[in-house]
Design an enzyme around this catalytic site. Structure first.
Site, PDB file in Angstrom:
ATOM      1  N   GLU A  29      -7.327   1.273  -7.682  1.00  0.00           N
ATOM      2  CA  GLU A  29      -8.684   1.463  -7.167  1.00  0.00           C
ATOM      3  C   GLU A  29      -9.727   1.434  -8.281  1.00  0.00           C
ATOM      4  O   GLU A  29     -10.924   1.281  -8.023  1.00  0.00           O
ATOM      5  CB  GLU A  29      -8.781   2.776  -6.408  1.00  0.00           C
ATOM      6  CG  GLU A  29      -8.554   4.011  -7.254  1.00  0.00           C
ATOM      7  CD  GLU A  29      -8.407   5.262  -6.402  1.00  0.00           C
ATOM      8  OE1 GLU A  29      -9.043   6.269  -6.746  1.00  0.00           O
ATOM      9  OE2 GLU A  29      -7.661   5.242  -5.410  1.00  0.00           O
TER      10      GLU A  29
ATOM     11  N   SER B 223       0.833  -1.202   0.000  1.00  0.00           N
ATOM     12  CA  SER B 223       0.000   0.000   0.000  1.00  0.00           C
ATOM     13  C   SER B 223       0.864   1.246   0.000  1.00  0.00           C
ATOM     14  O   SER B 223       1.734   1.407   0.861  1.00  0.00           O
ATOM     15  CB  SER B 223      -0.927   0.035   1.221  1.00  0.00           C
ATOM     16  OG  SER B 223      -1.666   1.247   1.237  1.00  0.00           O
TER      17      SER B 223
END
Length: 436
Positions: free
Chosen positions: A323, A179
């Protein structure tokens, strides 16, 4: 699935002709808020996203002592900075930005701060940012561990950050392969570290580079000196963070499902106030939708996507915009032929394991999908209706809604999970279709 909480996904009865105004960017809102809490003067944030994720960030800042006033419609937020203090436990919900951005702020508090979240949050990786905080001299423990930091640093929530009112800063390494939020969280707090911060990324991959670019841009907009000249290395100088007015752009990733609808159903969908220049990963949508057979134009700040209702298969590298994967995967599940999405191994650690979830739900809908080491293989077409699980993941709900435009009988479990970033999604979706 046999659950009563099902939302029948509306089917498009003809080509679309819609203009959809999307609210403010979650990513920008949840960067502006912690910076405002660390600023040297009050900040007014206009156009903020009113959503569960933003509410969780506001709650976290209030627990740390900041004064936060929110307008009735939730889109204007005034933050009055105060010395950070230990207070009530912080609820991170399922918000990655709260989980990863708040611990470095908690390190600046004057005592121990407990952070926890939803059951799903306890499965999301936290180790890199927590180990970085510990390396800076701030103990991080489990709730029942000794406060001296003598044990192993936890890798997941719940955790206690034992702030002492100051962080010395310095030079550290972090593996942000799972991340980019680990990098962003540390950079956002770094101006308040006594020696600033020099941060090295040591992992093999660095996903979502645009989100790190976004963090650097918002820091510079608030007067912070950031050096990012070397790949995977950043230097933030200590100093003040300015207050004042901040205006939030529309959320381009939240625009994705609406723009994708033009390809799934045919017709045209327009999104106004599209920025001419932005660090949001959603800026890559025009390129991706064109590859899938759409026609994209930008005129007078309005982005318009037109489609025929037939989606083309494609191989796409989503390293910079993971995303968007559920939105793109929905279209590829409708596309006759074989497609690949790569560069998204890190999605296994999002709100749910999105790769596994997409494989399961595409299969449930009658398609074929397989996990790759860093992505998905999808053979689309010939789908049928089904009850689609969302796994408490807002983007899995919008994935199913896109498919439902072209496939009758799609029912979505817990469509309310979209409130995480888009509270009015069901009504917005129906208005796009001309429904009341």
């Amino acid at each position: 699935m046999n659950t009563p909480d099902l939302w029948p996904a509306p089917v498009a009865t003809g080509p679309l002709e819609a203009v959809v105004a999307v609210p403010g960017s979650k990513s920008l809102t949840n960067r502006a808020l912690p910076l405002a809490a660390l600023a040297s003067a009050p900040t007014t944030i206009r156009g903020a996203l009113h959503s569960r994720d933003a509410d969780l960030m506001i709650g976290a800042l209030r627990s740390l002592g900041a004064g936060v006033e929110v307008s009735d419609n939730g889109t204007t937020v005034r933050v009055v900075p105060q010395p950070l203090r230990a207070g009530a436990p912080i609820d991170c919900g399922l918000a990655g930005t709260v989980m990863r951005f708040v611990p470095p702020l908690a390190a600046l508090a004057d005592g121990p701060v407990l952070l926890d979240g939803d059951p799903g949050a306890r499965l999301r990786p936290m180790g890199p940012v927590l180990r970085a905080i510990a390396a800076l001299g701030v103990p991080v423990t489990g709730p029942d561990d000794a406060a001296d930091g003598s044990g192993d640093v936890p890798g997941f929530l719940p955790v206690v950050v034992h702030g002492a009112g100051r962080v010395r800063g310095g030079e550290i390494e972090v593996d942000a392969s799972t991340s980019s939020q680990f990098v962003s969280g540390l950079l956002l707090a770094a101006p308040r570290f006594e020696a600033g911060l020099t941060l090295h990324h040591v992992g093999e991959v660095l996903p979502s580079q645009p989100h790190i670019d976004m963090t650097i841009a918002v820091l510079r907009d608030r007067g912070v000196d950031v050096d990012d000249v070397a790949p995977g290395k950043w230097r933030v100088e200590p100093g003040e963070i300015s207050g004042g007015d901040v205006v939030i752009e529309p959320d381009l990733s939240n625009a994705g499902p609406f723009l994708a609808a033009a390809l799934a159903a045919g017709g045209r969908v327009s999104v106004p106030h599209w920025p001419s220049s932005t660090t949001q990963p959603g800026a890559l949508l025009p390129e991706f939708l064109t590859r899938l057979g759409g026609s994209v134009t930008l005129a007078d700040g309005t982005l318009t996507v037109a489609g025929s209702g037939v989606v083309q298969p494609a191989d796409l590298d989503l390293t910079a915009a993971g995303e968007l994967a559920p939105t793109i995967a929905a279209l590829l599940a409708l596309a006759p032929g074989e497609s690949r999405l790569t560069g998204i191994a890190h999605l296994r650690g999002h709100e749910t394991d999105r790769l596994a979830a997409l494989v399961t739900e595409i299969t449930r809908l009658g398609g074929h999908a397989e996990e790759l080491p860093d992505g998905l293989l999808i053979r689309g077409g010939a789908l049928h209706g089904a009850e689609v699980a969302t796994y408490h993941d807002h983007r899995m709900a919008t994935f199913a809604a896109i498919v439902g435009l072209a496939v009758p009988g799609v029912e979505i479990e817990n469509v309310g999970t979209t409130a995480k970033t888009l509270p009015d999604f069901p009504s917005m979706w129906q208005r796009m279709l001309g429904e009341d």
